[in-house]
Scaffold this motif. Sequence first.
Motif, PDB file in Angstrom:
ATOM      1  N   UNK A  13       0.849  -1.188   0.000  1.00 51.71           N
ATOM      2  CA  UNK A  13       0.000   0.000   0.000  1.00 51.71           C
ATOM      3  C   UNK A  13       0.884   1.237   0.000  1.00 51.71           C
ATOM      4  N   UNK A  14       0.548   2.177  -0.881  1.00 51.07           N
ATOM      5  CA  UNK A  14       1.283   3.446  -0.960  1.00 51.07           C
ATOM      6  C   UNK A  14       0.284   4.559  -0.690  1.00 51.07           C
ATOM      7  N   UNK A  15       0.534   5.323   0.356  1.00 48.26           N
ATOM      8  CA  UNK A  15      -0.335   6.424   0.755  1.00 48.26           C
ATOM      9  C   UNK A  15       0.370   7.734   0.470  1.00 48.26           C
ATOM     10  N   UNK A  16      -0.166   8.522  -0.445  1.00 52.25           N
ATOM     11  CA  UNK A  16       0.340   9.867  -0.683  1.00 52.25           C
ATOM     12  C   UNK A  16      -0.427  10.834   0.190  1.00 52.25           C
ATOM     13  N   UNK A  17      -0.236  12.126  -0.016  1.00 55.95           N
ATOM     14  CA  UNK A  17      -0.960  13.121   0.773  1.00 55.95           C
ATOM     15  C   UNK A  17      -2.399  13.301   0.299  1.00 55.95           C
ATOM     16  N   UNK A  18      -2.695  12.936  -0.966  1.00 55.86           N
ATOM     17  CA  UNK A  18      -4.032  13.158  -1.512  1.00 55.86           C
ATOM     18  C   UNK A  18      -4.810  11.885  -1.805  1.00 55.86           C
ATOM     19  N   UNK A  19      -4.126  10.792  -2.119  1.00 51.25           N
ATOM     20  CA  UNK A  19      -4.804   9.545  -2.443  1.00 51.25           C
ATOM     21  C   UNK A  19      -3.848   8.387  -2.197  1.00 51.25           C
ATOM     22  N   UNK A  20      -4.314   7.177  -2.452  1.00 50.81           N
ATOM     23  CA  UNK A  20      -3.498   5.997  -2.186  1.00 50.81           C
ATOM     24  C   UNK A  20      -3.771   4.928  -3.234  1.00 50.81           C
ATOM     25  N   UNK A  21      -2.929   3.897  -3.207  1.00 53.00           N
ATOM     26  CA  UNK A  21      -3.143   2.739  -4.071  1.00 53.00           C
ATOM     27  C   UNK A  21      -2.573   1.505  -3.392  1.00 53.00           C
ATOM     28  N   UNK A  22      -3.006   0.352  -3.897  1.00 53.78           N
ATOM     29  CA  UNK A  22      -2.478  -0.927  -3.430  1.00 53.78           C
ATOM     30  C   UNK A  22      -1.953  -1.685  -4.632  1.00 53.78           C
ATOM     31  N   UNK A  23      -0.699  -2.128  -4.546  1.00 51.99           N
ATOM     32  CA  UNK A  23      -0.031  -2.872  -5.602  1.00 51.99           C
ATOM     33  C   UNK A  23      -0.027  -4.350  -5.248  1.00 51.99           C
ATOM     34  N   UNK A  24      -0.415  -5.186  -6.202  1.00 54.50           N
ATOM     35  CA  UNK A  24      -0.201  -6.621  -6.105  1.00 54.50           C
ATOM     36  C   UNK A  24       0.540  -7.029  -7.373  1.00 54.50           C
ATOM     37  N   UNK A  25       0.948  -8.251  -7.448  1.00 53.67           N
ATOM     38  CA  UNK A  25       1.802  -8.712  -8.545  1.00 53.67           C
ATOM     39  C   UNK A  25       1.183  -8.525  -9.927  1.00 53.67           C
ATOM     40  N   UNK A  26      -0.145  -8.492 -10.009  1.00 61.49           N
ATOM     41  CA  UNK A  26      -0.800  -8.427 -11.309  1.00 61.49           C
ATOM     42  C   UNK A  26      -1.754  -7.259 -11.489  1.00 61.49           C
ATOM     43  N   UNK A  27      -1.962  -6.452 -10.432  1.00 60.92           N
ATOM     44  CA  UNK A  27      -2.833  -5.289 -10.589  1.00 60.92           C
ATOM     45  C   UNK A  27      -2.550  -4.233  -9.534  1.00 60.92           C
ATOM     46  N   UNK A  28      -2.986  -3.026  -9.860  1.00 60.08           N
ATOM     47  CA  UNK A  28      -2.920  -1.895  -8.946  1.00 60.08           C
ATOM     48  C   UNK A  28      -4.348  -1.415  -8.761  1.00 60.08           C
ATOM     49  N   UNK A  29      -4.745  -1.223  -7.508  1.00 63.72           N
ATOM     50  CA  UNK A  29      -6.089  -0.707  -7.215  1.00 63.72           C
ATOM     51  C   UNK A  29      -5.950   0.639  -6.541  1.00 63.72           C
ATOM     52  N   UNK A  30      -6.541   1.659  -7.184  1.00 65.77           N
ATOM     53  CA  UNK A  30      -6.519   3.007  -6.617  1.00 65.77           C
ATOM     54  C   UNK A  30      -7.623   3.158  -5.578  1.00 65.77           C
ATOM     55  N   UNK A  31      -7.491   4.181  -4.741  1.00 65.06           N
ATOM     56  CA  UNK A  31      -8.459   4.425  -3.672  1.00 65.06           C
ATOM     57  C   UNK A  31      -9.873   4.599  -4.208  1.00 65.06           C
ATOM     58  N   UNK A  32     -10.018   5.131  -5.436  1.00 63.79           N
ATOM     59  CA  UNK A  32     -11.351   5.345  -5.999  1.00 63.79           C
ATOM     60  C   UNK A  32     -11.936   4.080  -6.645  1.00 63.79           C
ATOM     61  N   UNK A  33     -11.210   2.954  -6.538  1.00 67.39           N
ATOM     62  CA  UNK A  33     -11.693   1.697  -7.096  1.00 67.39           C
ATOM     63  C   UNK A  33     -11.180   1.370  -8.488  1.00 67.39           C
ATOM     64  N   UNK A  34     -10.519   2.311  -9.140  1.00 67.68           N
ATOM     65  CA  UNK A  34      -9.943   2.070 -10.465  1.00 67.68           C
ATOM     66  C   UNK A  34      -8.884   0.980 -10.363  1.00 67.68           C
ATOM     67  N   UNK A  35      -8.887   0.058 -11.330  1.00 67.65           N
ATOM     68  CA  UNK A  35      -7.912  -1.025 -11.364  1.00 67.65           C
ATOM     69  C   UNK A  35      -7.042  -0.887 -12.604  1.00 67.65           C
ATOM     70  N   UNK A  36      -5.745  -1.047 -12.404  1.00 63.17           N
ATOM     71  CA  UNK A  36      -4.762  -1.014 -13.490  1.00 63.17           C
ATOM     72  C   UNK A  36      -4.168  -2.409 -13.593  1.00 63.17           C
ATOM     73  N   UNK A  37      -4.212  -2.992 -14.802  1.00 61.36           N
ATOM     74  CA  UNK A  37      -3.621  -4.310 -15.034  1.00 61.36           C
ATOM     75  C   UNK A  37      -3.107  -4.357 -16.466  1.00 61.36           C
ATOM     76  N   UNK A  38      -2.192  -5.273 -16.727  1.00 61.14           N
ATOM     77  CA  UNK A  38      -1.668  -5.450 -18.072  1.00 61.14           C
ATOM     78  C   UNK A  38      -2.764  -6.015 -18.965  1.00 61.14           C
ATOM     79  N   UNK A  39      -2.711  -5.684 -20.243  1.00 65.92           N
ATOM     80  CA  UNK A  39      -3.754  -6.128 -21.177  1.00 65.92           C
ATOM     81  C   UNK A  39      -3.842  -7.655 -21.276  1.00 65.92           C
ATOM     82  N   UNK A  40      -2.753  -8.373 -21.000  1.00 63.63           N
ATOM     83  CA  UNK A  40      -2.813  -9.837 -21.016  1.00 63.63           C
ATOM     84  C   UNK A  40      -3.627 -10.391 -19.857  1.00 63.63           C
ATOM     85  N   UNK A  41      -3.923  -9.542 -18.879  1.00 66.07           N
ATOM     86  CA  UNK A  41      -4.735  -9.924 -17.718  1.00 66.07           C
ATOM     87  C   UNK A  41      -6.073  -9.200 -17.710  1.00 66.07           C
ATOM     88  N   UNK A  42      -6.466  -8.680 -18.877  1.00 64.52           N
ATOM     89  CA  UNK A  42      -7.760  -8.025 -18.992  1.00 64.52           C
ATOM     90  C   UNK A  42      -7.759  -6.536 -18.717  1.00 64.52           C
TER      91      UNK A  42
END
Length: 147
Positions: A13-42
């Motif tokens: 988990x990375x907490x900045x002064x304005x927002x945060x995110x959680x990194x796992x091996x295959x995706x990143x989830x932002x505090x607002x619920x947005x998910x970042x993943x490689x296109x090979x994982x959808x």
Amino acid sequence: MGAITESADGAIAVQGDETSLTFTAYEVRLADGTTIAHESRGGDMSSVWATDLGGDWFVEVAHLGDGPAGGELVMTVSHIGLDQTRRWVTIGALWADELPAHVAPSWPVAVDLALGLMEGSPEILPAAVSKDDVEALHQRLLGALHG
């Protein structure tokens, strides 16, 4: 005030002064619920994604190549302070204690690129893994491919 924390399940988990995110091996989830993943994982990310978490906390997430399963992500975090800049790097699922029977040719290339992110002595996450450990993994992967 920002912070980085590691959980028992390997999430970072990375907490900045304005927002945060959680990194796992295959995706990143932002505090607002947005998910970042490689296109090979959808996901929509093909190579690199970056964000500013506020308060001089910056994150870059990249897909350097497929590792043991494909779609593995790496993350660098930078905090630019008044006295110094601190950096953290995590290579997620590119790290392995044990090698599988088959090593994909792209895996040692991705680990080699990840080693490049470790220049300048950033802190490696998880804390149990060192740059020397990653270099040894790279050599084991090359040995598995080339004997």
